[in-house]
Design an enzyme around this catalytic site. Structure first.
Site, mmCIF file in Angstrom:
data_model
loop_
_atom_site.group_PDB
_atom_site.id
_atom_site.type_symbol
_atom_site.label_atom_id
_atom_site.label_comp_id
_atom_site.label_asym_id
_atom_site.label_seq_id
_atom_site.Cartn_x
_atom_site.Cartn_y
_atom_site.Cartn_z
ATOM 1 N N PHE A 1 -7.296 -4.648 -0.446
ATOM 2 C CA PHE A 1 -8.526 -5.410 -1.230
ATOM 3 C C PHE A 1 -9.319 -4.970 0.401
ATOM 4 O O PHE A 1 -10.701 -4.640 0.310
ATOM 5 C CB PHE A 1 -8.384 -6.937 -1.807
ATOM 6 C CG PHE A 1 -7.863 -7.676 -2.631
ATOM 7 C CD1 PHE A 1 -7.594 -6.022 -3.543
ATOM 8 C CD2 PHE A 1 -8.163 -8.815 -2.948
ATOM 9 C CE1 PHE A 1 -7.059 -6.599 -4.452
ATOM 10 C CE2 PHE A 1 -7.775 -9.025 -4.364
ATOM 11 C CZ PHE A 1 -7.620 -8.082 -5.137
ATOM 12 N N ILE B 1 0.938 -10.461 -5.890
ATOM 13 C CA ILE B 1 1.449 -10.330 -7.487
ATOM 14 C C ILE B 1 1.601 -9.274 -8.652
ATOM 15 O O ILE B 1 1.919 -8.587 -10.130
ATOM 16 C CB ILE B 1 0.477 -11.003 -8.035
ATOM 17 C CG1 ILE B 1 -1.812 -9.753 -8.638
ATOM 18 C CG2 ILE B 1 -0.604 -11.474 -8.391
ATOM 19 C CD1 ILE B 1 -1.172 -8.149 -9.095
ATOM 20 N N THR C 1 0.855 -1.627 -0.194
ATOM 21 C CA THR C 1 0.039 0.190 -0.043
ATOM 22 C C THR C 1 0.644 1.242 0.364
ATOM 23 O O THR C 1 0.607 2.114 -0.625
ATOM 24 C CB THR C 1 -0.893 0.169 1.101
ATOM 25 O OG1 THR C 1 -0.104 -0.521 2.825
ATOM 26 C CG2 THR C 1 -2.393 -1.006 1.468
ATOM 27 N N SER D 1 -4.922 -9.398 5.346
ATOM 28 C CA SER D 1 -5.690 -10.123 6.291
ATOM 29 C C SER D 1 -6.094 -11.687 6.736
ATOM 30 O O SER D 1 -6.695 -12.206 7.596
ATOM 31 C CB SER D 1 -6.921 -9.629 6.391
ATOM 32 O OG SER D 1 -6.975 -9.898 4.917
ATOM 33 N N HIS E 1 -0.483 -16.488 -5.582
ATOM 34 C CA HIS E 1 -1.579 -15.777 -6.465
ATOM 35 C C HIS E 1 -0.884 -15.910 -7.813
ATOM 36 O O HIS E 1 -1.181 -15.192 -8.500
ATOM 37 C CB HIS E 1 -1.591 -15.371 -5.999
ATOM 38 C CG HIS E 1 -2.704 -15.848 -4.873
ATOM 39 N ND1 HIS E 1 -3.383 -14.945 -3.539
ATOM 40 C CD2 HIS E 1 -3.294 -16.775 -4.075
ATOM 41 C CE1 HIS E 1 -3.514 -15.024 -2.738
ATOM 42 N NE2 HIS E 1 -4.014 -16.818 -3.322
HETATM 43 N N1 LIG Z 1 0.360 -5.792 -4.797
HETATM 44 C C1 LIG Z 1 -0.795 -6.480 -5.025
HETATM 45 O O1 LIG Z 1 0.136 -7.527 -5.091
HETATM 46 C C2 LIG Z 1 -2.231 -6.620 -4.229
HETATM 47 C C3 LIG Z 1 -3.123 -5.937 -3.962
HETATM 48 C C4 LIG Z 1 -4.015 -6.198 -4.299
HETATM 49 C C5 LIG Z 1 -4.977 -7.612 -3.582
HETATM 50 N N2 LIG Z 1 -3.429 -8.830 -4.075
HETATM 51 C C6 LIG Z 1 -4.157 -9.697 -3.829
HETATM 52 O O2 LIG Z 1 -5.086 -9.546 -2.544
HETATM 53 C C7 LIG Z 1 -5.868 -11.125 -2.163
HETATM 54 C C8 LIG Z 1 -6.203 -10.202 -0.683
HETATM 55 O O3 LIG Z 1 -5.413 -10.670 0.433
HETATM 56 P P1 LIG Z 1 -4.337 -9.923 1.724
HETATM 57 O O4 LIG Z 1 -5.024 -10.368 2.586
HETATM 58 O O5 LIG Z 1 -2.922 -9.835 0.893
HETATM 59 O O6 LIG Z 1 -5.081 -8.314 1.191
HETATM 60 P P2 LIG Z 1 -5.772 -7.174 2.360
HETATM 61 O O7 LIG Z 1 -6.675 -6.916 1.363
HETATM 62 O O8 LIG Z 1 -7.246 -8.697 2.494
HETATM 63 O O9 LIG Z 1 -5.062 -7.363 3.390
HETATM 64 C C9 LIG Z 1 -4.093 -6.246 3.377
HETATM 65 C C10 LIG Z 1 -3.923 -6.154 4.984
HETATM 66 O O10 LIG Z 1 -3.120 -5.228 5.283
HETATM 67 C C11 LIG Z 1 -3.269 -4.825 6.325
HETATM 68 N N3 LIG Z 1 -2.245 -2.939 5.461
HETATM 69 C C12 LIG Z 1 -2.764 -2.288 5.344
HETATM 70 N N4 LIG Z 1 -1.547 -1.002 4.567
HETATM 71 C C13 LIG Z 1 -0.655 -1.342 5.377
HETATM 72 C C14 LIG Z 1 0.634 -1.238 6.009
HETATM 73 N N5 LIG Z 1 1.414 -0.331 5.336
HETATM 74 N N6 LIG Z 1 1.194 -2.031 7.520
HETATM 75 C C15 LIG Z 1 0.297 -2.777 7.838
HETATM 76 N N7 LIG Z 1 -0.464 -3.338 7.557
HETATM 77 C C16 LIG Z 1 -1.660 -2.913 6.407
HETATM 78 C C17 LIG Z 1 -4.930 -3.883 5.990
HETATM 79 O O11 LIG Z 1 -5.043 -4.102 7.355
HETATM 80 C C18 LIG Z 1 -5.621 -4.717 6.056
HETATM 81 O O12 LIG Z 1 -5.648 -6.111 7.202
HETATM 82 C C19 LIG Z 1 -4.610 -11.833 -2.140
HETATM 83 O O13 LIG Z 1 -5.423 -13.292 -2.896
HETATM 84 C C20 LIG Z 1 -3.516 -10.604 -3.312
HETATM 85 O O14 LIG Z 1 -2.618 -11.792 -4.574
HETATM 86 C C21 LIG Z 1 -2.866 -8.132 -4.260
#
Ligand SMILES: NC(=O)c1ccc[n+]([C@@H]2O[C@H](COP(=O)([O-])OP(=O)(O)OC[C@H]3O[C@@H](n4cnc5c(N)ncnc54)[C@H](O)[C@@H]3O)[C@@H](O)[C@H]2O)c1
Ligand SMILES: [Zn+2]
Length: 248
Positions: A34, A103, A27, A193, A119
């Site tokens: 997500f 990803i 992020t 999460s 993934h």
């Molecule tokens: N960057 C990417 O490649 C990307 C982006 C979005 C979703 N996805 C896909 O999303 C699916 C969702 O699962 P997930 O568990 O990875 O995502 P998720 O969105 O379910 O969880 C992300 C978690 O990270 C926390 N978070 C956000 N910013 C943060 C920070 N700066 N410091 C600490 N914690 C922070 C949030 O509170 C949340 O609990 C996966 O299958 C993934 O493939 C990937």
């Protein structure tokens, strides 16, 4: 003792520490996760449209009208201090392996090398009709034209090499991550999460084989009560601090 000092101590004492990352580590690179309230992707688009295999199969043209923007955003994102800190920790032998649900390729670009991308990633594209694989450039080149679509030599529209809802995980990468979770005497979960299965079952494998768990994630997870340390602070701040503490 500060939570990060505790994590540093656990890492010093571990013989096979692994890290499991999720969207929260990216992020700070400008890629929305997500499930964060307000900024999470799921609050803006219908997940079934954005990332399900059925949506892709039903209407790949409509799928690409959304995904071309996402791919563009992923391509311009840069690794952030949290990705670099994990790469430093691997080089200093404080991390043996990294399992990522992301990803976005940012761990590789930051220099981590023992990675399982459970993934998939945008590194490749695949034709679901003939099975042919193409490098990322095949998508990027086609999308330069605002009406362009990435196509296989056989004519079908390509799917990015990421795993959508409704698809099986890449067998080899998943088997590797299960074996790491079994071997791990310490697992750090960073920015997930832990809501997406089967990856959400990996910390349980580590716990059941006697390993410890550290949860570094802003929101609550189903594992918080079983974790040795829980720290919700931003990863881009605490992971560089942790790497410094370890002199990694
Ligand atoms: N960057 C990417 O490649 C990307 C982006 C979005 C979703 N996805 C896909 O999303 C699916 C969702 O699962 P997930 O568990 O990875 O995502 P998720 O969105 O379910 O969880 C992300 C978690 O990270 C926390 N978070 C956000 N910013 C943060 C920070 N700066 N410091 C600490 N914690 C922070 C949030 O509170 C949340 O609990 C996966 O299958 C993934 O493939 C990937
Ligand atoms: Zn084809």
């Amino acid at each position: 003792m500060d939570a990060i000092e505790q994590v540093a101590d656990l890492l010093r004492g571990a013989s096979f520490p692994v890290c499991l990352t999720g969207a929260g580590i990216s992020t700070a690179s400008g890629i929305p996760d997500f499930r964060s309230p307000d900024t999470g992707l799921w609050t803006k688009v219908d997940p079934m449209k954005a990332a399900s295999i059925d949506a892709f199969l039903d209407d790949p043209v409509e799928f690409w009208s959304f995904y071309r923007h996402r791919l563009g955003a992923l391509d311009t994102a840069q690794p952030n201090p949290a990705h670099y800190a994990l790469a430093r920790m691997e080089k200093a032998d404080y991390l043996k392996a990294l399992i990522t649900q992301n990803i976005d390729r940012l761990h590789k670009r930051a220099g981590s090398s023992a990675i399982a991308e459970v993934h998939g990633s945008i590194d490749s594209a695949v034709c679901l009709t003939c099975g042919r694989q193409y490098p990322h450039a095949r998508m990027a080149e086609a999308l330069v034209d605002p009406n362009g679509l990435p196509r296989c030599d056989c004519g079908r529209i390509l799917k990015p090499g990421v795993i959508f809802f409704g698809e099986a995980l890449p067998e080899e990468q998943y088997a590797l991550s299960v074996s790491w979770a079994q071997r791990a005497d310490l697992m750090l979960v960073a920015g997930s999460s832990l809501a997406v299965w089967p990856v959400a079952g990996l910390p349980d494998i580590t716990l059941r084989t006697g390993g410890k768990l550290v949860i570094l994630t802003a929101s609550e997870t189903p594992y918080d009560e079983r974790a040795a340390v829980v720290d919700p602070r931003p990863l881009e701040e605490i992971l560089p601090h942790l790497a410094d503490m370890l002199q990694a």
